[in-house]
Design an enzyme around this catalytic site. Structure first.
Site, PDB file in Angstrom:
ATOM      1  N   SER A 142       0.857  -1.191   0.000  1.00  0.00           N
ATOM      2  CA  SER A 142       0.000   0.000   0.000  1.00  0.00           C
ATOM      3  C   SER A 142       0.887   1.233   0.000  1.00  0.00           C
ATOM      4  O   SER A 142       2.049   1.184   0.431  1.00  0.00           O
ATOM      5  CB  SER A 142      -0.893   0.007   1.248  1.00  0.00           C
ATOM      6  OG  SER A 142      -1.541   1.257   1.424  1.00  0.00           O
ATOM      7  N   TYR A 156      -2.441  -1.560  10.120  1.00  0.00           N
ATOM      8  CA  TYR A 156      -2.457  -1.793   8.676  1.00  0.00           C
ATOM      9  C   TYR A 156      -1.183  -1.255   8.033  1.00  0.00           C
ATOM     10  O   TYR A 156      -0.508  -1.945   7.259  1.00  0.00           O
ATOM     11  CB  TYR A 156      -3.684  -1.121   8.082  1.00  0.00           C
ATOM     12  CG  TYR A 156      -3.774  -1.178   6.574  1.00  0.00           C
ATOM     13  CD1 TYR A 156      -4.297  -2.292   5.932  1.00  0.00           C
ATOM     14  CD2 TYR A 156      -3.349  -0.099   5.797  1.00  0.00           C
ATOM     15  CE1 TYR A 156      -4.380  -2.342   4.535  1.00  0.00           C
ATOM     16  CE2 TYR A 156      -3.433  -0.139   4.421  1.00  0.00           C
ATOM     17  CZ  TYR A 156      -3.949  -1.255   3.794  1.00  0.00           C
ATOM     18  OH  TYR A 156      -4.037  -1.291   2.418  1.00  0.00           O
TER      19      TYR A 156
END
Length: 266
Positions: A142, A156
């Site tokens: 990401s 995350y």
């Protein structure tokens, strides 16, 4: 370079979003798909759509946080196709909250699925690829793992940062051995990942990487991934506007961090 036509491709997190879009793109190019996800109904729908279009797809509903899930995934794949060529590790879940509000159990859950899911996949399938001396691995990270902005979902971001480092190391080891590696780093993409997000700080807005990054559609990203596999491309951001930010961060990490903090101050 990995030939996609005829290849056996495993895609996790394949019921929705980027995983499903990538499976569709690979199927259109002639790959035989093995789709894994915890959402059995949507997974079968994804596999059925590939078969209806003339492709081959096997749906395997699995909770990939379970210790033996990848053992079962490999067993079913080999029973159906007798080999594996492409592995896309794409499962990921979000949690939202200020760092002091997120319970330790949530950290453990996110690490177990987002990070250890990739570790278990590599542990299970890498020997097969090494034995063949060919194949391709795609790990989904990401933008949140590339530069700091996501303090509102720190577990995350931490797992995605770890995936970046792990994937770089894998590339160093595997490229000379004939196995391609792609690090997919999505910025804003329209997916359903937020539907299962747990929140622990009331009224906390979800911060994006920056206003310069427009949302991409999952189908567009799926095509990017298939192209990257075919051309053996390592770094695959969904928006090249991230590159100047990474150069700025690399030139002066302290100044970059301070600028980010000022930009995100309430």
């Amino acid at each position: 370079m990995t030939r996609i036509a005829g290849a056996v491709a495993i895609v996790t997190g394949a019921a929705n979003g980027i995983g499903r879009a990538t499976a569709d793109s690979l199927a259109r190019r002639g790959a035989r798909l093995v789709l894994a996800d915890i959402d059995a109904a949507r997974l079968e729908e994804a596999a059925g759509a590939i078969r209806a279009a003339g492709g081959q797809a096997l749906a395997i509903p699995l909770d990939l946080s379970e210790p033996d899930a990848f053992d079962r995934l490999r067993e079913r794949t080999w029973a159906e196709y007798g080999t594996v060529d492409i592995v896309m590790n794409n499962v990921g879940v979000l949690v939202s909250g200020l760092p002091q509000d997120i319970p330790l159990a949530e950290w453990e859950r996110i690490i177990n699925l987002n990070l250890m899911g990739v570790v278990r996949s590599i542990h299970r399938f890498l020997p097969d690829l090494l034995a063949k001396g060919s194949g391709h691995i795609v790990n989904t990270a990401s933008f949140a793992g590339l530069f700091p902005y996501a303090f509102d979902r720190l577990p995350y971001a931490a797992t995605k940062g770890a995936i970046v480092t792990m994937t770089e190391g894998l590339a160093l080891y595997l490229e000379p051995r004939g196995i391609g590696v792609t690090l997919l780093c999505p910025g804003p993409v329209r997916t359903a990942i937020g539907n299962t997000m747990r929140s622990f700080t009331e009224g906390l807005p979800l911060r994006g990487p920056g206003p310069q990054f427009a949302f991409r559609e999952a189908g567009e990203v799926g095509e990017m991934v298939a192209d990257a596999i075919a051309s053996n491309r390592f770094f695959l951001p969904t928006d090249d506007l991230v590159r100047p930010l990474l150069a700025e961060r690399g030139a002066d990490m302290e100044a970059f961090l301070r600028a980010q903090a000022m930009a995100m101050a309430p």
